[in-house]
Design a protein around this motif. Structure first.
Motif, short mmCIF file in Angstrom:
data_model
loop_
_atom_site.label_atom_id
_atom_site.label_comp_id
_atom_site.label_asym_id
_atom_site.label_seq_id
_atom_site.Cartn_x
_atom_site.Cartn_y
_atom_site.Cartn_z
N TYR A 60 41.93 43.57 45.50
CA TYR A 60 41.39 43.92 44.19
C TYR A 60 39.93 44.38 44.37
CZ TYR A 60 45.58 41.54 42.62
OH TYR A 60 46.90 41.18 42.43
N ALA A 99 36.14 30.71 36.15
CA ALA A 99 37.56 30.89 35.86
C ALA A 99 38.42 29.75 36.40
CB ALA A 99 38.03 32.23 36.45
N SER A 113 30.53 37.19 42.20
CA SER A 113 31.97 36.96 42.35
C SER A 113 32.28 35.47 42.46
CB SER A 113 32.47 37.71 43.59
OG SER A 113 33.85 37.53 43.78
N ILE A 128 35.27 37.70 36.15
CA ILE A 128 35.96 36.60 35.45
C ILE A 128 37.34 37.06 34.99
CG2 ILE A 128 35.94 35.11 33.41
CD1 ILE A 128 32.86 35.08 33.63
N GLU A 129 37.39 38.23 34.37
CA GLU A 129 38.66 38.78 33.89
C GLU A 129 39.65 38.94 35.04
OE1 GLU A 129 40.31 42.73 31.46
OE2 GLU A 129 38.16 42.40 31.71
N LEU A 130 39.17 39.42 36.18
CA LEU A 130 40.04 39.59 37.34
C LEU A 130 40.58 38.25 37.81
CD1 LEU A 130 41.31 41.08 39.74
CD2 LEU A 130 39.08 40.96 40.88
N TYR A 131 39.71 37.27 38.00
CA TYR A 131 40.16 35.97 38.50
C TYR A 131 41.12 35.29 37.54
CZ TYR A 131 36.91 36.11 42.43
OH TYR A 131 36.26 36.45 43.60
N GLU A 132 40.87 35.44 36.26
CA GLU A 132 41.78 34.86 35.26
C GLU A 132 43.17 35.48 35.38
OE1 GLU A 132 41.51 32.40 33.32
OE2 GLU A 132 39.40 32.05 32.84
N SER A 133 43.21 36.78 35.70
CA SER A 133 44.50 37.49 35.74
C SER A 133 45.31 37.22 37.01
CB SER A 133 44.26 39.00 35.59
OG SER A 133 43.61 39.53 36.74
N ALA A 180 31.76 33.78 39.11
CA ALA A 180 32.86 34.12 38.20
C ALA A 180 34.11 33.31 38.53
CB ALA A 180 33.16 35.61 38.28
N GLY A 219 31.46 39.51 33.90
CA GLY A 219 32.65 39.47 33.05
C GLY A 219 33.84 40.16 33.68
N GLU A 220 33.58 41.20 34.43
CA GLU A 220 34.66 41.92 35.08
C GLU A 220 35.31 41.07 36.17
OE1 GLU A 220 35.34 46.35 37.07
OE2 GLU A 220 33.67 45.96 35.71
#
Length: 280
Positions: free
Chosen positions: A25, A106, A99, A70-75, A102, A67-68
Motif C-alpha cells: 500500500y 488505529a 505512519s 489512519i484510513e488505510l490502517y483501519e481498512s 497513525a 488521516g490518510e
C-alpha cells in the motif's frame, strides 16, 4: 505462512499494479507549487512537474497527512496477520513517524523500518523482503535482514542545484557561497539516513569520475547498480556506458528520480546506488 501487508510511500518508486498484486500500500508524498498541492506520482505527470519546477518560485514537498494513514490502517487491519511499514529516511522526512502514529491510533501493531534512503534502495528492500516473505520469514525476521541491507548500501548524489539544498537545510550557507565562488561541485552521500558532503571537486567530470571510483572499490561485492537522474537522461546513459566499459559484468539500471528529490536537489541531479553482498 503469515499474510503480511506492506505500507510504504511514493519514494519507493514501485509500480502501482505490482504493489496491488503484492499487498503493498503506497501513500503518496505531496508536491507543492505555491498554493497548488499534488499527490506525488498520482496527480501530476513528470513533464508537467518539470515545467512547473522551472517556472515556480515556491516549490516544496510535504509528508502525507496522518488521516490518510489512519484510513488505510483501519481498512486493512483485519485482513493481515502482520504489517510492515517502511518509508523514506526519518532524517529527511517525518513520514515513518506519521505512519507509526497513525497505526497506533488505529489500534494496529506494525513492524516499522527506517530505510535511511528512498528511491532505488527502498524499492530493493521491499522487493527482497517479498522474497523472504515467500520463504516463510516473519515480519521481525524480514526487518532484521533489511537492516543488514541498509548497512551495506552506498548511495551517492551529484546535485544540480545547491540553492535548493540550501533552502531545505542540506547544504550550509557557507558551503553554498564557497561552491558558487569557486564553481565547486559537491559529491554527496547518504550516511545514517542523512545527506552529507563526501567531497568538494572543481569539475563535474572529475566529480562523476570520483563517484565511479567509489563503485569500483566495491566491484567484487556488487552485482547490480542503479543510475538515478532528475530529468537528465543523456548523462544517465553516459554513466551507464562508462560503467559498461569499467565494470562490464555489472548489471546496470537507469531510474528517474521521483519529484521530491528533484525539488530538493534540482533538475539535472545524478545519483548512483548499489548494495553490497549476496542480495545486491
Amino acid at each position: 505462512m503469515k499474510k503480511i501487508a506492506w505500507v510504504t510511500d511514493s519514494t519507493s518508486t514501485l509500480d502501482s499494479a505490482f504493489a496491488e498484486q503484492n499487498h503493498i500500500y503506497i501513500v503518496p508524498l505531496r508536491i507543492v507549487f505555491g498554493e497548488e498541492c499534488y499527490r506525488e506520482t498520482e496527480e501530476i505527470s513528470s513533464d508537467t512537474f518539470y515545467e512547473k519546477l522551472a517556472t515556480s518560485s515556491r516549490a516544496s514537498s510535504s509528508q502525507p497527512p496522518i488521516g490518510e494513514f489512519i484510513e488505510l490502517y483501519e481498512s486493512i487491519k483485519d485482513q493481515y496477520d502482520e504489517i510492515i511499514t517502511i518509508h523514506c529516511s526519518t532524517a529527511l522526512s517525518g513520514t515513518l513517524h506519521t505512519s507509526m502514529q497513525a497505526a497506533e491510533m488505529a489500534g494496529v501493531t506494525v513492524t516499522a523500518i527506517d530505510s535511511r534512503a528512498g528511491a532505488y534502495p527502498l524499492r530493493e528492500m521491499i522487493m527482497q523482503g517479498l522474497e523472504w516473505q515467500k520463504q516463510g520469514c516473519s515480519a521481525a525476521e524480514i526487518k532484521h535482514r533489511i537492516e543488514q541491507m541498509i548497512d551495506n548500501m552506498s548511495f551517492y548524489l551529484i546535485p544540480a542545484s545547491l540553492q535548493n539544498l540550501h533552502r531545505s537545510g542540506r547544504v550550509t550557507g557557507t558551503q553554498l557561497i564557497i561552491s558558487q565562488l569557486l564553481k565547486i561541485h559537491l559529491l554527496l552521500r547518504f550516511e545514517e539516513g542523512k545527506v552529507v558532503v563526501n567531497e568538494k571537486i572543481r569539475t563535474f567530470k572529475r566529480t562523476k569520475e570520483r563517484m565511479l571510483e567509489m563503485l569500483k572499490k566495491d566491484m567484487e561485492k556488487v552485482k547490480h547498480v542503479c543510475i538515478m537522474h532528475a530529468n537528465n537522461h543523456d548523462e544517465a546513459h553516459s554513466i551507464k556506458q562508462q560503467i559498461a566499459e569499467l565494470l562490464p559484468r555489472l548489471r546496470t539500471e537507469i531510474m528517474p528520480f521521483i519529484p521530491v528529490v528533484s525539488i530538493h536537489a534540482g533538475a539535472g541531479t545524478i545519483g548512483l546506488c548499489w548494495i553490497r553482498g549476496e542480495n545486491a
